[in-house]
Design a protein around this motif. Structure first.
Motif, PDB file in Angstrom:
ATOM      1  N   TRP A   1      44.725  37.392  35.118  1.00 30.49           N
ATOM      2  CA  TRP A   1      44.331  38.380  34.101  1.00 30.49           C
ATOM      3  C   TRP A   1      42.910  38.856  34.398  1.00 30.49           C
ATOM      4  N   GLN A   2      42.742  40.175  34.528  1.00 32.11           N
ATOM      5  CA  GLN A   2      41.435  40.731  34.904  1.00 32.11           C
ATOM      6  C   GLN A   2      40.912  40.011  36.157  1.00 32.11           C
ATOM      7  N   THR A   3      41.801  39.811  37.092  1.00 33.85           N
ATOM      8  CA  THR A   3      41.540  38.966  38.250  1.00 33.85           C
ATOM      9  C   THR A   3      40.354  39.444  39.076  1.00 33.85           C
ATOM     10  N   ARG A   4      40.304  40.713  39.360  1.00 38.96           N
ATOM     11  CA  ARG A   4      39.216  41.214  40.203  1.00 38.96           C
ATOM     12  C   ARG A   4      37.856  41.009  39.546  1.00 38.96           C
ATOM     13  N   LEU A   5      37.762  41.305  38.269  1.00 38.51           N
ATOM     14  CA  LEU A   5      36.496  41.135  37.539  1.00 38.51           C
ATOM     15  C   LEU A   5      36.121  39.656  37.451  1.00 38.51           C
ATOM     16  N   ALA A   6      37.077  38.802  37.093  1.00 43.89           N
ATOM     17  CA  ALA A   6      36.809  37.366  36.981  1.00 43.89           C
ATOM     18  C   ALA A   6      36.422  36.774  38.338  1.00 43.89           C
ATOM     19  N   ALA A   7      37.113  37.184  39.394  1.00 49.12           N
ATOM     20  CA  ALA A   7      36.802  36.683  40.731  1.00 49.12           C
ATOM     21  C   ALA A   7      35.416  37.153  41.183  1.00 49.12           C
ATOM     22  N   LEU A   8      35.060  38.377  40.845  1.00 48.84           N
ATOM     23  CA  LEU A   8      33.728  38.874  41.188  1.00 48.84           C
ATOM     24  C   LEU A   8      32.643  38.070  40.454  1.00 48.84           C
ATOM     25  N   ALA A   9      32.868  37.796  39.186  1.00 47.40           N
ATOM     26  CA  ALA A   9      31.910  37.003  38.411  1.00 47.40           C
ATOM     27  C   ALA A   9      31.768  35.600  38.996  1.00 47.40           C
TER      28      ALA A   9
END
Length: 129
Positions: free
Chosen positions: A66-74
């Motif tokens: 869920w919101q993988t790209r944003l969470a992975a970037l964080a």
């Protein structure tokens, strides 16, 4: 080969993010000790709730896709920042290994940013196949 791609995506997300979820939960139960360690490294212990939140929430988000790209970037930024703040003593081999581990995790997370979550992710629930 397509089956391998489908199965490896969720397994990879779990493997790369589980370290954050477990670490965040452990910080809750060792709160005072972790605050002391952070202070000894020149980081305000008042940031600990934010650290726990990033690790547990963003780690869980990556696991479920869920919101993988944003969470992975964080989490990638968090890993790099942690490496620079806590593991820069390259005269200590363990600290050097920890530094390199954090960079490797950040690299894996950046692959998620670039390629998305893959199969079995909440991010894909609106897509039609």
């Amino acid at each position: 080969m397509n089956l391998l791609r489908v199965i490896s995506a969720p397994i990879s997300r779990i493997f790369i993010a589980l370290i954050f979820v477990i670490s965040g939960w452990n910080k809750i139960f060792s709160y005072t000790d972790i605050q002391g360690y952070m202070a000894s490294m020149g980081v305000s212990g008042e940031l600990l709730p934010f650290v726990i939140g990033i690790e547990v929430l963003a780690g869980s988000a990556v696991i479920i896709g869920w919101q993988t790209r944003l969470a992975a970037l964080a989490l990638s930024g968090f890993s790099i920042l942690s490496a620079v703040i806590f593991h820069m003593d390259f005269t200590d081999q363990i600290q050097f290994i920890m530094f390199m581990k954090n960079l490797a995790i950040a690299g894996g997370l950046l692959l998620l940013v670039a390629n998305g979550p893959g199969a079995y992710a909440f991010d894909n629930r609106h897509r039609t196949q």
